[in-house]
Enzyme design. Sequence first.
Site, PDB file in Angstrom:
ATOM      1  N   CYS A  72      -7.116  -4.845 -39.897  1.00 42.22           N
ATOM      2  CA  CYS A  72      -8.378  -5.534 -39.652  1.00 42.22           C
ATOM      3  C   CYS A  72      -9.551  -4.735 -40.210  1.00 42.22           C
ATOM      4  O   CYS A  72     -10.465  -5.285 -40.810  1.00 42.22           O
ATOM      5  CB  CYS A  72      -8.576  -5.717 -38.143  1.00 42.22           C
ATOM      6  SG  CYS A  72      -8.567  -7.435 -37.627  1.00 42.22           S
ATOM      7  N   ARG A 115       4.710  10.781 -29.108  1.00 39.12           N
ATOM      8  CA  ARG A 115       5.771  11.063 -28.143  1.00 39.12           C
ATOM      9  C   ARG A 115       7.126  11.161 -28.835  1.00 39.12           C
ATOM     10  O   ARG A 115       7.932  12.016 -28.513  1.00 39.12           O
ATOM     11  CB  ARG A 115       5.793   9.956 -27.069  1.00 39.12           C
ATOM     12  CG  ARG A 115       6.819  10.200 -25.984  1.00 39.12           C
ATOM     13  CD  ARG A 115       6.434  11.436 -25.194  1.00 39.12           C
ATOM     14  NE  ARG A 115       7.494  11.892 -24.290  1.00 39.12           N
ATOM     15  CZ  ARG A 115       8.496  12.688 -24.654  1.00 39.12           C
ATOM     16  NH1 ARG A 115       8.625  13.079 -25.918  1.00 39.12           N
ATOM     17  NH2 ARG A 115       9.388  13.083 -23.766  1.00 39.12           N
ATOM     18  N   CYS A 150      20.698  11.133 -24.784  1.00 39.08           N
ATOM     19  CA  CYS A 150      19.936  11.419 -23.566  1.00 39.08           C
ATOM     20  C   CYS A 150      19.579  10.139 -22.830  1.00 39.08           C
ATOM     21  O   CYS A 150      19.797  10.025 -21.629  1.00 39.08           O
ATOM     22  CB  CYS A 150      18.641  12.155 -23.893  1.00 39.08           C
ATOM     23  SG  CYS A 150      18.907  13.833 -24.468  1.00 39.08           S
ATOM     24  N   HIS A 151      19.010   9.178 -23.549  1.00 40.42           N
ATOM     25  CA  HIS A 151      18.315   8.086 -22.871  1.00 40.42           C
ATOM     26  C   HIS A 151      19.194   6.882 -22.550  1.00 40.42           C
ATOM     27  O   HIS A 151      18.746   5.968 -21.880  1.00 40.42           O
ATOM     28  CB  HIS A 151      17.092   7.664 -23.692  1.00 40.42           C
ATOM     29  CG  HIS A 151      16.094   8.770 -23.815  1.00 40.42           C
ATOM     30  ND1 HIS A 151      15.412   9.270 -22.743  1.00 40.42           N
ATOM     31  CD2 HIS A 151      15.683   9.495 -24.889  1.00 40.42           C
ATOM     32  CE1 HIS A 151      14.604  10.242 -23.137  1.00 40.42           C
ATOM     33  NE2 HIS A 151      14.755  10.416 -24.440  1.00 40.42           N
ATOM     34  N   CYS A 208     -15.589 -11.182 -34.519  1.00 40.87           N
ATOM     35  CA  CYS A 208     -14.585 -12.211 -34.783  1.00 40.87           C
ATOM     36  C   CYS A 208     -13.814 -12.587 -33.524  1.00 40.87           C
ATOM     37  O   CYS A 208     -13.574 -13.750 -33.262  1.00 40.87           O
ATOM     38  CB  CYS A 208     -13.580 -11.731 -35.827  1.00 40.87           C
ATOM     39  SG  CYS A 208     -14.273 -11.415 -37.443  1.00 40.87           S
ATOM     40  N   HIS A 209     -13.394 -11.573 -32.771  1.00 42.99           N
ATOM     41  CA  HIS A 209     -12.453 -11.829 -31.673  1.00 42.99           C
ATOM     42  C   HIS A 209     -13.154 -12.168 -30.361  1.00 42.99           C
ATOM     43  O   HIS A 209     -12.501 -12.636 -29.437  1.00 42.99           O
ATOM     44  CB  HIS A 209     -11.554 -10.614 -31.451  1.00 42.99           C
ATOM     45  CG  HIS A 209     -10.653 -10.303 -32.608  1.00 42.99           C
ATOM     46  ND1 HIS A 209      -9.545 -11.056 -32.899  1.00 42.99           N
ATOM     47  CD2 HIS A 209     -10.699  -9.322 -33.535  1.00 42.99           C
ATOM     48  CE1 HIS A 209      -8.945 -10.535 -33.964  1.00 42.99           C
ATOM     49  NE2 HIS A 209      -9.633  -9.496 -34.371  1.00 42.99           N
ATOM     50  N   CYS A 217      18.999   9.656 -29.974  1.00 43.17           N
ATOM     51  CA  CYS A 217      18.182   9.221 -28.836  1.00 43.17           C
ATOM     52  C   CYS A 217      19.088   8.760 -27.698  1.00 43.17           C
ATOM     53  O   CYS A 217      18.852   9.043 -26.523  1.00 43.17           O
ATOM     54  CB  CYS A 217      17.281   8.056 -29.242  1.00 43.17           C
ATOM     55  SG  CYS A 217      16.399   8.282 -30.785  1.00 43.17           S
ATOM     56  N   CYS A 259     -15.350  -5.592 -33.942  1.00 39.95           N
ATOM     57  CA  CYS A 259     -14.153  -6.343 -33.549  1.00 39.95           C
ATOM     58  C   CYS A 259     -14.588  -7.599 -32.813  1.00 39.95           C
ATOM     59  O   CYS A 259     -14.032  -8.688 -33.012  1.00 39.95           O
ATOM     60  CB  CYS A 259     -13.278  -5.499 -32.624  1.00 39.95           C
ATOM     61  SG  CYS A 259     -12.864  -3.877 -33.250  1.00 39.95           S
ATOM     62  N   CYS A 301       9.890  14.290 -29.153  1.00 40.11           N
ATOM     63  CA  CYS A 301      11.338  14.239 -28.935  1.00 40.11           C
ATOM     64  C   CYS A 301      12.072  14.849 -30.126  1.00 40.11           C
ATOM     65  O   CYS A 301      13.021  15.597 -29.957  1.00 40.11           O
ATOM     66  CB  CYS A 301      11.794  12.791 -28.739  1.00 40.11           C
ATOM     67  SG  CYS A 301      12.232  12.387 -27.045  1.00 40.11           S
TER      68      CYS A 301
END
Lengths: 110, 260
Positions: B113, B217, B179-180, B78-79, B176, B75, B221
């Site tokens: 990439c 995550r 609840c949130h 190039c970066h 979603c 990586c 849920c």
Amino acid sequence: MISDLLSRIQAPASVRRGEVFAVRVTLAHPMETGFRYDEHGTQTPYNVINTFVCAYNGRPVFTAALSSGIAANPGFEFFIRARDSGELLFDWHDDEGHQGTARHAITVTS
Amino acid sequence: MIRHLALLTLALGACTSVAPIRNIAEPRSGVTFTSNDIRKLQNDDAANPGMLWVEQGKALWRAGVEGAGVDNKSCASCHGDAEQAMRGVAARYPVYDAAAGNILNLEGRINQCRVHRQHAEPLRYESEGLLALTSYVAHQSRGMPIQASIDGPARPHFEAGQAHYVTRQGQLNLSCAHCHERNWGKMLLAEPISQGQSNGFPAYRLEWQGLGSLHRRLRACQFGIRAERSAAGSQELLDLELYLAWRANGLPVEAPGVRR
């Protein structure tokens, strides 16, 4: 887990003679209790870091005997009194026979 | 007059560039819903276990890709230095990529990439290598406010994510938003319900005893509401990720966050 042998060590690079300094260590390890089953129903074998030793210029200054009940990726914090310049050598073993080693150079100023 | 109003309504309906309004104008990070101990763990780099992955990512960033890579490019080839090159990048993601014809999250960009520049195999979603690289790149934007753009070609993806967010799913028949957005701050058994903000991810979750991606995550849920789980990296989770990023705009990137 990434690697059983990965660790992060935090300790000062330079301390004054007689000073007490903190050493903080995080070890990457799954700390398998042996009670878990994977999605195929196979029991994951017990595998924890059983010994952790920190030696200061060859002399053990902190040792820990670990067993199940300790979370994955355990962290330690302990204190050492600075005597001479040299090296902190960390050494730990798990039940699968893997060994991890890390070093930290320390300069003691007077 | 009525005709004019009708025309105006039509015009508004046809125009999709009307800026959407957030239900939570001032979002709160998930870490503010956790205990003091977890906050301390997140804020202290020496204690934050997620830093193990960041450190590993730093090594992978500089290491050439073994085997498959044509000229063993890393990586960094190039970066350069990620601390400069990758600063602020994660705060803009997911972004629309014309070459892919789709939105890409950090994981998607890293794999793009790997395939096109390094000529290597893509890393499996949720593999330790991809988690390490993602958390290392995301870590370079820590503290910077999320600024996800939903303009232009990203807009349909945003709308798909929004639709997903408010659609009831699973045996518990919850969206979603139930609840949130409607019930955040209340207790669900022993735990407060957070706003479901995504700024801490990839995060170390104590329940996982490890670091996981946002998609992991979200799958957790879906499991919780007994819905069919989307694959990590799937289109619906990508669209949802964009919606969540827009919803979290202004919150600081916390990667690697620590959550329960």
